[in-house]
Write a protein that holds these residues in place. Structure first.
Motif, short mmCIF file in Angstrom:
data_model
loop_
_atom_site.label_atom_id
_atom_site.label_comp_id
_atom_site.label_asym_id
_atom_site.label_seq_id
_atom_site.Cartn_x
_atom_site.Cartn_y
_atom_site.Cartn_z
N VAL A 173 -9.44 -2.04 -7.07
CA VAL A 173 -8.81 -1.00 -7.88
C VAL A 173 -8.42 0.20 -7.02
CG1 VAL A 173 -9.21 0.65 -9.74
CG2 VAL A 173 -9.96 -1.71 -10.01
N ARG A 174 -9.32 0.63 -6.15
CA ARG A 174 -9.01 1.78 -5.30
C ARG A 174 -7.86 1.48 -4.35
NH1 ARG A 174 -14.44 5.08 -3.42
NH2 ARG A 174 -14.67 6.21 -5.37
N THR A 175 -7.83 0.27 -3.82
CA THR A 175 -6.74 -0.09 -2.92
C THR A 175 -5.41 -0.14 -3.68
OG1 THR A 175 -8.30 -1.43 -1.64
CG2 THR A 175 -5.97 -1.78 -1.23
N GLY A 176 -5.44 -0.65 -4.91
CA GLY A 176 -4.23 -0.66 -5.72
C GLY A 176 -3.74 0.74 -6.03
N GLY A 227 4.94 -8.43 0.85
CA GLY A 227 4.13 -7.25 0.56
C GLY A 227 2.96 -7.55 -0.37
N GLY A 228 3.25 -8.23 -1.49
CA GLY A 228 2.18 -8.55 -2.43
C GLY A 228 1.15 -9.50 -1.86
N GLY A 229 1.61 -10.51 -1.11
CA GLY A 229 0.68 -11.46 -0.50
C GLY A 229 -0.20 -10.81 0.54
N ALA A 230 0.39 -9.92 1.35
CA ALA A 230 -0.40 -9.22 2.37
C ALA A 230 -1.48 -8.34 1.75
CB ALA A 230 0.53 -8.39 3.27
N ALA A 235 -1.93 -2.56 2.99
CA ALA A 235 -2.68 -3.67 3.60
C ALA A 235 -2.96 -3.39 5.08
CB ALA A 235 -1.89 -4.97 3.44
N ILE A 236 -1.96 -2.91 5.80
CA ILE A 236 -2.15 -2.59 7.21
C ILE A 236 -3.15 -1.44 7.37
CG2 ILE A 236 -0.99 -1.73 9.29
CD1 ILE A 236 1.51 -3.20 8.38
N ALA A 237 -3.08 -0.45 6.49
CA ALA A 237 -4.01 0.68 6.56
C ALA A 237 -5.45 0.21 6.35
CB ALA A 237 -3.63 1.73 5.53
N SER A 297 5.30 -0.50 0.30
CA SER A 297 4.09 0.27 0.03
C SER A 297 2.86 -0.64 0.04
CB SER A 297 4.21 0.98 -1.31
OG SER A 297 2.99 1.59 -1.67
N ALA A 298 2.98 -1.80 -0.57
CA ALA A 298 1.87 -2.76 -0.55
C ALA A 298 1.56 -3.21 0.88
CB ALA A 298 2.21 -3.97 -1.43
#
Length: 259
Positions: A89-92, A229-232, A137-139, A132-133
């Motif tokens: 949730v926080r990542t989203g 993006g979504g998969g990553a 993910a990279i962050a 953005s996704a």
């Protein structure tokens, strides 16, 4: 009420000024006709990458703050909810706030393109969501790597330094290249339109142009960037969520004393 009205009026004036500036910048380009050639793809990709570095910098700062937030640590540890769910949730939320920042920065240009060249430019907002996704993910991966390589005591400082370098480094680097190429303080956007610079870029079949093609309304490219993006982001959450509770506790145990 007076303050609220003044704030709304200020926001409206700023939005109008930004849209007028965007119209002055992209107006001549639209007047000449926007065609999906290599010059257009280079310009869109270069400008989009500038926005993406800001998104990545913001995402890295937000992800690091999520690990070091102490205000609700007791609730996290005592809650029947899984720490994996909390991390997801926080990542989203981090991805969403990063998207809102990118849309805020890009909206004047995108709105002008939609008004003057067609509704297909609305695809740019969808591309921003995918990017953005990917940035989030990279962050997360950078933060988790820093926790393992560096200690929790140093992770936050190193992450903030990396975020500052990412946020400003590419913009300054492109400006430096433009100065060296043109011999003066030419705009970095002029570099993206320079024939020699465009000729040095990969050919049109290269996958690097997928985000730019998606922005122009190419549906296969748009689906590809959404899957990327979504998969990553989903894969990163599945990979990093198991250690969130442990790393949050380690971050909370770091002394607050400063020299």
């Amino acid at each position: 009420p007076a303050r609220r009205i003044a704030l709304i009026a200020f926001i409206v004036v700023v939005a109008i000024v930004l849209h007028l500036m965007a119209n002055a910048i992209v107006g001549p380009w639209i007047a000449n006709g926007v065609v999906p050639d290599k010059t257009t793809l280079v310009l869109i990709s270069g400008t989009g990458f500038l926005f993406w570095t800001v998104m990545l910098s913001q995402a890295l700062e937000s992800v690091t703050r999520a690990y070091y937030s102490r205000s609700d640590l007791d609730l996290i540890l005592s809650s029947p909810a899984s720490s994996r769910t909390l991390f997801a949730v926080r990542t989203g939320i981090t991805a969403l706030t990063t998207l809102l920042l990118a849309c805020l920065l890009a909206s004047p240009v995108v709105d002008v393109l939609v008004i003057r060249d067609g509704a297909h430019w609305l695809m740019a907002y969808v591309v921003l969501a995918a990017l953005s996704a990917l940035a989030t993910a990279i962050a997360v991966l950078i933060t988790v790597t820093l926790f393992r390589i560096a200690s929790p005591k140093r992770t936050r400082l190193i992450a903030q330094i990396i975020a500052a370098i990412i946020g400003a480094g590419f913009v300054i680097g492109i400006q430096a290249v433009a100065i060296l190429h043109f011999g003066n303080m030419s705009s970095r956007f002029a570099l993206f339109s320079d024939p020699q610079f465009v000729a040095a870029m990969p050919d049109l079949s290269n996958p690097v142009w997928i985000p730019a093609r998606a922005t122009l309304g190419n549906w296969p490219a748009l689906i590809s960037i959404l899957i990327l993006g979504g998969g990553a982001l989903a894969a990163t959450i599945a990979f990093a969520s198991s250690g969130y509770g442990r790393q949050a506790i380690a971050a909370a145990s770091v002394s607050q004393q400063r020299v």
